[in-house]
Design a protein around this motif. Structure first.
Motif, PDB file in Angstrom:
ATOM      1  N   GLY A 107       0.798  -1.220   0.000  1.00 32.20           N
ATOM      2  CA  GLY A 107       0.000   0.000   0.000  1.00 32.20           C
ATOM      3  C   GLY A 107       0.826   1.264   0.000  1.00 32.20           C
ATOM      4  O   GLY A 107       0.406   2.288   0.505  1.00 32.20           O
ATOM      5  N   PRO A 109       2.046   4.579  -1.421  1.00 28.39           N
ATOM      6  CA  PRO A 109       1.453   5.447  -2.438  1.00 28.39           C
ATOM      7  C   PRO A 109       2.374   5.629  -3.644  1.00 28.39           C
ATOM      8  O   PRO A 109       3.549   5.927  -3.483  1.00 28.39           O
ATOM      9  CB  PRO A 109       1.214   6.766  -1.711  1.00 28.39           C
ATOM     10  CG  PRO A 109       1.964   6.696  -0.451  1.00 28.39           C
ATOM     11  CD  PRO A 109       2.225   5.279  -0.142  1.00 28.39           C
TER      12      PRO A 109
ATOM     13  N   PRO B  30      -2.995   2.161  -8.757  1.00 30.40           N
ATOM     14  CA  PRO B  30      -2.256   3.417  -8.719  1.00 30.40           C
ATOM     15  C   PRO B  30      -2.054   3.995 -10.115  1.00 30.40           C
ATOM     16  O   PRO B  30      -1.805   3.243 -11.060  1.00 30.40           O
ATOM     17  CB  PRO B  30      -0.909   3.015  -8.110  1.00 30.40           C
ATOM     18  CG  PRO B  30      -1.180   1.797  -7.341  1.00 30.40           C
ATOM     19  CD  PRO B  30      -2.269   1.091  -8.059  1.00 30.40           C
ATOM     20  N   GLY B  70      -5.539   6.963  -0.196  1.00 30.35           N
ATOM     21  CA  GLY B  70      -5.391   6.303  -1.491  1.00 30.35           C
ATOM     22  C   GLY B  70      -5.700   7.190  -2.680  1.00 30.35           C
ATOM     23  O   GLY B  70      -5.591   6.763  -3.819  1.00 30.35           O
ATOM     24  N   THR B  81      -3.599   6.500  -5.801  1.00 29.72           N
ATOM     25  CA  THR B  81      -2.212   6.183  -5.439  1.00 29.72           C
ATOM     26  C   THR B  81      -2.065   4.807  -4.796  1.00 29.72           C
ATOM     27  O   THR B  81      -0.954   4.372  -4.552  1.00 29.72           O
ATOM     28  CB  THR B  81      -1.639   7.216  -4.455  1.00 29.72           C
ATOM     29  OG1 THR B  81      -2.439   7.207  -3.277  1.00 29.72           O
ATOM     30  CG2 THR B  81      -1.615   8.598  -5.034  1.00 29.72           C
ATOM     31  N   LYS B  82      -3.180   4.146  -4.499  1.00 29.69           N
ATOM     32  CA  LYS B  82      -3.119   2.842  -3.841  1.00 29.69           C
ATOM     33  C   LYS B  82      -4.047   1.887  -4.550  1.00 29.69           C
ATOM     34  O   LYS B  82      -5.004   2.308  -5.190  1.00 29.69           O
ATOM     35  CB  LYS B  82      -3.618   2.973  -2.403  1.00 29.69           C
ATOM     36  CG  LYS B  82      -2.555   3.271  -1.399  1.00 29.69           C
ATOM     37  CD  LYS B  82      -3.159   3.243  -0.035  1.00 29.69           C
ATOM     38  CE  LYS B  82      -2.290   3.992   0.932  1.00 29.69           C
ATOM     39  NZ  LYS B  82      -2.892   4.046   2.249  1.00 29.69           N
ATOM     40  N   SER B 104      -8.150  -0.528   1.027  1.00 29.07           N
ATOM     41  CA  SER B 104      -7.143  -1.520   0.622  1.00 29.07           C
ATOM     42  C   SER B 104      -6.930  -2.546   1.725  1.00 29.07           C
ATOM     43  O   SER B 104      -7.334  -2.350   2.860  1.00 29.07           O
ATOM     44  CB  SER B 104      -5.824  -0.827   0.299  1.00 29.07           C
ATOM     45  OG  SER B 104      -5.236  -0.351   1.471  1.00 29.07           O
ATOM     46  N   GLN B 106      -4.020  -3.591   2.936  1.00 29.48           N
ATOM     47  CA  GLN B 106      -2.598  -3.583   3.246  1.00 29.48           C
ATOM     48  C   GLN B 106      -2.338  -3.955   4.700  1.00 29.48           C
ATOM     49  O   GLN B 106      -3.235  -3.920   5.542  1.00 29.48           O
ATOM     50  CB  GLN B 106      -2.011  -2.210   2.945  1.00 29.48           C
ATOM     51  CG  GLN B 106      -2.451  -1.136   3.916  1.00 29.48           C
ATOM     52  CD  GLN B 106      -2.026   0.226   3.448  1.00 29.48           C
ATOM     53  OE1 GLN B 106      -2.272   0.596   2.311  1.00 29.48           O
ATOM     54  NE2 GLN B 106      -1.381   0.967   4.315  1.00 29.48           N
TER      55      GLN B 106
END
Lengths: 197, 275
Positions: A107, A109, B30, B70, B81-82, B104, B106
């Motif tokens: 994750g 960015p 992304p 994100g 971006t995620k 997400s 993550q």
């Protein structure tokens, strides 16, 4: 960001045989060794022979730095650890793809995704995408590109061997076409991952 | 080079900006660009020619859009971006705008002010404890930030203890700071977590899912065995039941919940209730 690349014994053996005709005299390549670098295991070491691994590390590092939005995380280190389990050719491209997917999984960015594509040109000038280890060895030139997913622009390129200007452009175009398949694969694989949530 | 240009023009699905409305709850990657509803009107197919003439076209009602995790703003473009599923929450009153974010799965945690987390005390140095919360650096915790603690009466905290606390300072340029009291000075459930029990790590998405108000998993789990459980927003869960076996079963159920659909979970719980 650090790029650590470790190869297992098999890979080291291969590169050892590769370098033997060159080392007819008593010229050994640059050595480097770091011990106790992992905190969890009782013992660990990384061993470096020659500059190929280190330069690859930098190529991967620079590619990652180009897409990661580092300004969002000051005072933070991102460590990418790549372990080679098996090598069937196009190793650098595979490492780049692995690094990209690991960054996505963490994750981190990013401005865009990236992928690596390797092209090989053989003696009569035919272009091979994603060459095997054998094809790579027999090839006249091996070119590896990293491309981003937004504009398909070149992030990194590294080449080995002889090629003409036109051939470089031809390889780049082929790599750009191939990157589309890689990005489509990324999307499918990530969609599978998120299918149960 | 002509070939290359053709490839660039023919971009992959999602290479061109897609309307945020149409990709809601879908996976975004992304680098993708999203169009907000008000931008759609201007850039959508048909263009300006087919739209009915508006008298106050210039003074279109401005809607407030908030970019969550994100997503980032670049000029008037909205960029992802995620990787994750795009979510949207309508604002309280009226239509349009609202909050967009990427959900997400993550494991990497970034401290956020106000988050309740489980940390492990890694060092004692003078007046503060260093607490590992899974972020990029350890958080600091003052010995005075416990209920009833004074300069004379120090809390009994040892290295290795588990701490359930809240972030009062968390931003990217500073060391995060935790406390184990609320604004009234009460512990409110925070403090050192007792002996025994099991601590394990899951994805941040699973924690959010388990803590969602409409989540049935916790109620189902509570019916199985009597238990004590603590959720940290940093992806850590501490659980304790009467026996070690029950604790392990509970930990395994919670870990497995992530990759199951609601129907599969129902089956598992009914099977466990029988046994």
């Amino acid at each position: 960001m650090e790029g650590v690349m470790r190869s297992d014994a098999k890979i080291c053996g291969e590169s050892g045989t590769e370098s033997s005709p060159r080392g007819l005299g008593c010229s050994l390549r640059h050595f480097a060794c770091e011990q106790n670098l992992l905190s969890r295991p009782d013992g660990s070491a990384s061993f470096l022979q020659g500059v190929a691994e280190k330069s690859r590390e930098w190529l991967i590092r620079n590619t990652c730095e180009a897409v990661v939005l580092g300004t969002l995380h000051p005072r933070t280190s991102i460590t990418v650890v790549l372990q080679v389990i098996s090598d069937a050719g196009s190793l650098l491209a595979c490492c780049l793809n692995a690094a990209c997917m690991a960054l996505v999984d963490a994750g981190v960015p990013m401005r865009a995704l990236f992928c690596g594509v390797t092209c090989a040109l053989d003696s009569d000038g035919t272009l091979m995408l994603d060459p095997t280890a054998k094809q790579e060895k027999e090839a006249r030139a091996v070119l590896t590109f990293a491309l981003d997913s937004v504009e398909r622009k070149l992030l990194m390129s590294t080449t080995k061997g002889l090629y003409s200007d036109a051939e470089l452009q031809q390889c780049l175009a082929a790599a750009q076409a191939a990157s589309q398949h890689v990005f489509r694969f990324y999307r499918e694989s990530l969609q599978r991952r998120y299918s149960k949530s | 080079m002509a070939e290359a240009a053709a490839v660039v023009a023919e971009s992959l699905a999602g290479g061109r900006a897609r309307a945020a409305r149409t990709v809601l709850d879908q996976v975004v990657l992304p680098g993708e660009e999203l169009l907000l509803p008000e931008q759609e009107d201007a850039d959508g197919p048909g263009g300006a020619g087919e739209r009915p003439l508006r008298l106050n076209a210039g003074a279109r009602a401005r809607v407030r859009v908030v970019c969550g995790p994100g997503l980032r703003r670049c000029g008037d473009r909205l960029l992802v971006t995620k990787c994750g599923r795009l979510r949207h929450k309508e604002p309280g009153g009226g239509s349009g705008g609202g909050v967009y974010w990427v959900d997400s799965q993550q494991k990497r945690y970034v401290p956020v002010k106000g988050d309740h987390v489980i940390g492990i005390v890694t060092a004692k140095s003078g007046d503060i404890f260093k607490v590992d919360v899974g972020g990029s650096e350890p958080a600091s915790l003052s010995y005075l930030a416990f209920e009833g603690a004074t300069k004379r009466n120090r809390p009994n905290v040892q290295v290795g203890d588990l701490i359930y606390g809240q972030f009062v300072v968390a931003n990217k340029d500073m060391e995060p700071e935790m406390v184990c009291i609320d604004s009234c000075g009460r512990a409110n459930g925070m403090g050192v977590i007792g002996q025994d029990g099991l601590l394990f790590k899951v994805t941040l998405g699973l924690i959010r899912k388990l803590l969602a108000p409409d989540c049935e998993i916790l109620q189902e789990v509570g019916k199985l065995y009597p238990l004590e459980i603590v959720f940290g927003m940093n992806g850590r869960i501490w659980v304790k039941a009467k026996t070690i076996q029950q604790t392990l079963i509970l930990a395994n159920i919670l870990e497995a919940c992530e990759h199951m659909t609601a129907d599969q979970r129902k089956q598992i719980f009914s099977r466990l209730a029988e046994s």
